[in-house]
Design an enzyme around this catalytic site. Sequence first.
Site, mmCIF file in Angstrom:
data_model
loop_
_atom_site.group_PDB
_atom_site.id
_atom_site.type_symbol
_atom_site.label_atom_id
_atom_site.label_comp_id
_atom_site.label_asym_id
_atom_site.label_seq_id
_atom_site.Cartn_x
_atom_site.Cartn_y
_atom_site.Cartn_z
ATOM 1 N N GLU A 62 70.849 -19.110 -47.730
ATOM 2 C CA GLU A 62 69.502 -19.218 -48.294
ATOM 3 C C GLU A 62 68.525 -18.289 -47.590
ATOM 4 O OE1 GLU A 62 66.165 -22.268 -49.949
ATOM 5 O OE2 GLU A 62 68.145 -23.040 -49.449
ATOM 6 N N GLY A 81 63.644 -20.885 -52.622
ATOM 7 C CA GLY A 81 64.920 -21.323 -53.165
ATOM 8 C C GLY A 81 64.731 -22.577 -54.005
ATOM 9 N N GLY A 107 64.795 -11.479 -62.340
ATOM 10 C CA GLY A 107 63.814 -11.673 -63.392
ATOM 11 C C GLY A 107 62.409 -11.790 -62.835
#
Length: 140
Positions: A62, A81, A107
């Site tokens: 992460e 996250g 994105g």
Amino acid sequence: MWKRHKTLAELNQMSKGTMIEHVGIVYTLQTKDSLEATMPVDHRTIQPFGLLHGGASVVLAETIGSVAGYLCTEGEAQVVGIDINANHIRAAKQGIVRGVCTAIHLGRSHQVWEIKIYDDADRLCCISRLTTAVLDKKLR
């Protein structure tokens, strides 16, 4: 791919005083399409049986994915996250593990990252997928 340009020294400085520093994660390589960091297998990252703790692998995954996501944004945007999974393939017992992060999807509102973690012998120990949300402004 990178919209923010930070040196490895700058990335490592960002970790000061955080869990990232506490567990010994160090950014070691940034290419045009990947980010790498290492983490020691030691008293901070092992479980009671002397193996790298699965949760420590997830922390490494992460960490790298979130920072890679941040490097792909501009302005006041931040990355957090929102989902992570990890498959633990092989136990690491000593040395240093190396995480390699690459983008699957970048994105405007979310990103998907693949993070592979290797042991000292370059054997795959863990593969993780992290989904991040891109926030329009700073959290603080």
